[in-house]
Design an enzyme around this catalytic site. Structure first.
Site, mmCIF file in Angstrom:
data_model
loop_
_atom_site.group_PDB
_atom_site.id
_atom_site.type_symbol
_atom_site.label_atom_id
_atom_site.label_comp_id
_atom_site.label_asym_id
_atom_site.label_seq_id
_atom_site.Cartn_x
_atom_site.Cartn_y
_atom_site.Cartn_z
ATOM 1 C CG HIS A 1 -11.431 49.117 2.469
ATOM 2 N ND1 HIS A 1 -11.238 50.106 1.541
ATOM 3 C CD2 HIS A 1 -10.311 48.358 2.472
ATOM 4 C CE1 HIS A 1 -10.042 49.949 0.994
ATOM 5 N NE2 HIS A 1 -9.453 48.897 1.543
ATOM 6 C CG ASP B 1 -5.700 43.311 6.138
ATOM 7 O OD1 ASP B 1 -4.754 42.750 5.579
ATOM 8 O OD2 ASP B 1 -5.872 44.538 6.124
HETATM 9 C C1 LIG Z 1 -10.093 50.501 7.656
HETATM 10 C C2 LIG Z 1 -10.762 51.595 8.467
HETATM 11 C C3 LIG Z 1 -9.692 52.481 9.126
HETATM 12 C C4 LIG Z 1 -11.597 52.433 7.487
HETATM 13 O O1 LIG Z 1 -12.362 53.282 8.205
HETATM 14 P P1 LIG Z 1 -13.080 54.565 7.534
HETATM 15 O O2 LIG Z 1 -13.881 54.191 6.367
HETATM 16 O O3 LIG Z 1 -12.056 55.607 7.334
HETATM 17 O O4 LIG Z 1 -14.081 54.954 8.549
HETATM 18 P P2 LIG Z 1 -13.851 55.387 10.018
HETATM 19 O O5 LIG Z 1 -12.587 54.881 10.604
HETATM 20 O O6 LIG Z 1 -14.076 56.868 10.028
HETATM 21 O O7 LIG Z 1 -15.120 54.640 10.663
HETATM 22 C C5 LIG Z 1 -16.453 55.006 10.396
HETATM 23 C C6 LIG Z 1 -17.297 54.482 11.506
HETATM 24 O O8 LIG Z 1 -17.376 53.063 11.426
HETATM 25 C C7 LIG Z 1 -16.792 52.456 12.566
HETATM 26 N N1 LIG Z 1 -15.964 51.342 12.131
HETATM 27 C C8 LIG Z 1 -15.270 51.242 10.973
HETATM 28 N N2 LIG Z 1 -14.637 50.083 10.921
HETATM 29 C C9 LIG Z 1 -14.912 49.440 12.074
HETATM 30 C C10 LIG Z 1 -14.523 48.190 12.600
HETATM 31 N N3 LIG Z 1 -13.713 47.393 11.934
HETATM 32 N N4 LIG Z 1 -14.974 47.852 13.821
HETATM 33 C C11 LIG Z 1 -15.797 48.668 14.508
HETATM 34 N N5 LIG Z 1 -16.210 49.864 14.059
HETATM 35 C C12 LIG Z 1 -15.768 50.240 12.849
HETATM 36 C C13 LIG Z 1 -15.952 53.545 13.215
HETATM 37 O O9 LIG Z 1 -15.816 53.333 14.591
HETATM 38 C C14 LIG Z 1 -16.722 54.785 12.884
HETATM 39 O O10 LIG Z 1 -17.785 54.881 13.790
HETATM 40 P P3 LIG Z 1 -18.320 56.335 14.270
HETATM 41 O O11 LIG Z 1 -18.774 57.018 13.017
HETATM 42 O O12 LIG Z 1 -19.422 55.970 15.205
HETATM 43 O O13 LIG Z 1 -17.163 57.012 14.920
HETATM 44 C C15 LIG Z 1 -11.694 50.999 9.541
HETATM 45 O O14 LIG Z 1 -12.758 50.307 8.933
HETATM 46 C C16 LIG Z 1 -10.932 50.103 10.509
HETATM 47 O O15 LIG Z 1 -10.297 50.591 11.437
HETATM 48 N N6 LIG Z 1 -10.992 48.764 10.301
HETATM 49 C C17 LIG Z 1 -10.285 47.832 11.144
HETATM 50 C C18 LIG Z 1 -8.812 47.787 10.774
HETATM 51 C C19 LIG Z 1 -8.575 47.096 9.459
HETATM 52 O O16 LIG Z 1 -9.111 46.033 9.190
HETATM 53 N N7 LIG Z 1 -7.725 47.709 8.632
HETATM 54 C C20 LIG Z 1 -7.368 47.154 7.333
HETATM 55 C C21 LIG Z 1 -7.946 47.940 6.223
HETATM 56 S S1 LIG Z 1 -7.666 47.146 4.661
#
Ligand SMILES: CC(C)(COP(=O)(O)OP(=O)(O)OC[C@H]1O[C@@H](n2cnc3c(N)ncnc32)[C@H](O)[C@@H]1OP(=O)(O)O)[C@@H](O)C(=O)NCCC(=O)NCCS
Length: 393
Positions: free
Chosen positions: A263, A320
């Site tokens: 998240h 989710d």
């Molecule tokens: C929600 C989300 C976009 C938030 O991400 P964020 O905090 O902005 O962080 P990032 O997208 O920059 O990810 C940070 C790191 O964790 C990893 N990561 C984060 N969520 C992950 C997941 N669900 N599965 C695998 N790796 C994940 C990323 O690949 C990234 O790795 P890196 O630093 O090696 O590149 C992300 O966790 C995600 O894509 N989750 C899956 C989709 C989802 O459930 N969305 C609903 C949100 S309520």
């Protein structure tokens, strides 16, 4: 030496753009608060309708206020006839989020308060939107199957009535209660993308429906409202898989994400996921089918350990991860899962629209007008030489 603060193209992460009194997230500790109240307390003791009142009005209602608010919602449930007639002409394969988004300005067209800019009028429009978005989703689901929409039942509470209008049969009270909790948990979440879209649009003094249409559009994206349906897709992919740990590893090795985990704000388990996990288990037990709950619990355990072994200790289930399984147990099809999010978040959207329009948390309303750094062609202040069409190579 001047140091440059590079804030562009970071999705406004970490940038505070407004004050708000509506909700608060403590991402480190996994706390979500609506108007001062912990989500865990509301989930156990309140209802979606009472929570919508809280979000819109800033305080919990007394008995009379709640009864009045509920009666207004019940009265507002019926959709204008022209909308039902129109839905019957729309392509059967249309995405339910497109249908919902297109219906919002149609609802505006018959709203008697549309051009009344008072707070009271906006409160009445909010009630109509909270009552009618579920009606649109249910009507569309029936129409696309060649069935007639079902009129609302004024005796049924909000969530139960939605299930009735969707399925055509009265739901058992436990199922309706779980849906009510689900709606309450999704009702608001500070400045998420769709809420910000609503607030940005109405900061131009556009009406509430214009803001909500933008919110529905923003929610339709897979990085926002679409994740629960992708968790369901993952469950289908995993049916029959015997090596879940191998699947998780392989997925992460490829750089793919585990849907429903991680998240942008929570650095621990999302508090809503904890409540939804219990709801998923309860509904599974009631239906004598705990397969989805068990599969998700296993993936959660395996994935969290795997993330930790890779040094990522903050990736935990988000809202989710279990919500799709709850909706599935309630007989809600996968492509209605993002619309389900919308019929819950409408309460928060309307509360934020009112807060934005009436500057309830800041000095005065202000039009959002950020800046971008121009990185395109530049030939100096006199501009590039314009060549008429005929003389261009
Ligand atoms: C929600 C989300 C976009 C938030 O991400 P964020 O905090 O902005 O962080 P990032 O997208 O920059 O990810 C940070 C790191 O964790 C990893 N990561 C984060 N969520 C992950 C997941 N669900 N599965 C695998 N790796 C994940 C990323 O690949 C990234 O790795 P890196 O630093 O090696 O590149 C992300 O966790 C995600 O894509 N989750 C899956 C989709 C989802 O459930 N969305 C609903 C949100 S309520």
């Amino acid at each position: 030496m001047q140091t440059e603060t590079r804030i562009k193209n970071t999705g406004l992460r970490g940038i505070t753009v407004a004050d708000s009194k509506i909700s608060f997230i403590d991402g480190e500790n996994g706390i979500l608060i609506y108007r001062g109240y912990r989500i865990e307390d509301l989930a156990v003791q309140s209802s979606f309708v009472e929570t919508a009142y809280l979000l819109l009005n800033g305080s919990l209602p007394d008995k009379e206020e709640l009864a009045g608010f509920d009666a207004e919602l019940v009265k507002a449930r019926a959709l204008p006839d022209f909308i039902l007639a129109s839905l019957k002409h729309w392509p059967q394969q249309a995405d339910p989020m497109d249908v919902l988004q297109a219906s919002v300005p149609m609802l505006a067209m018959t709203d008697p308060d549309l051009h009344d800019e008072s707070r009271e009028a906006n409160g009445r429009m909010a009630i109509r939107l909270i009552a009618r978005l579920p009606a649109v989703v249910a009507a569309w689901h029936r129409i696309r199957q060649g069935l007639e929409p079902i009129p609302a039942d004024p005796q049924l509470p909000h969530a139960a009535n939605f299930l009735y209008q969707l399925h055509g049969s009265k739901p058992n009270p436990e199922a309706a209660h779980e849906l009510d909790v689900c709606l309450l948990l999704h009702a608001d979440h500070t400045f998420n993308a769709s809420t910000f879209a609503c607030r940005e649009v109405v900061s131009t003094r556009a009406h509430m429906y214009a803001g909500v249409a933008a919110g529905v559009g923003a929610l339709s994206g897979s990085l926002h409202g679409g994740a629960n349906a992708r968790v369901v897709k993952m469950i289908h992919e995993l049916e029959g898989e015997t090596d879940l740990a191998g699947w998780v590893k392989a997925r992460l090795d490829k750089g793919d994400r585990i849907m429903g985990m991680g998240h942008a704000v929570y650095k621990t388990t999302d508090p809503r996921a904890i409540i939804l996990k219990k709801a998923s288990e309860k509904l599974g037990k009631q239906a004598g089918n705990e397969s989805w709950y068990k599969l998700l619990s296993q993936i959660e355990e395996i994935a969290v350990k795997e993330f930790e072994s890779r040094g990522k200790t903050t990736i935990k289930p988000n809202v989710d991860f279990y919500s799709g399984s709850v909706y599935h147990m309630l007989g809600i099809p996968t492509d209605l899962m993002t619309p389900m999010f919308a019929i819950a978040r409408i309460a928060g959207w309307c509360a934020h629209i009112i807060e934005e329009k009436f500057a309830e948390a800041q000095g005065k309303p202000a039009l959002y007008r950020p800046e971008a750094e121009y990185v395109g062609d530049y030939c100096g202040p006199i501009g590039c030489e314009y060549h008429p069409l005929d003389s261009r190579q």
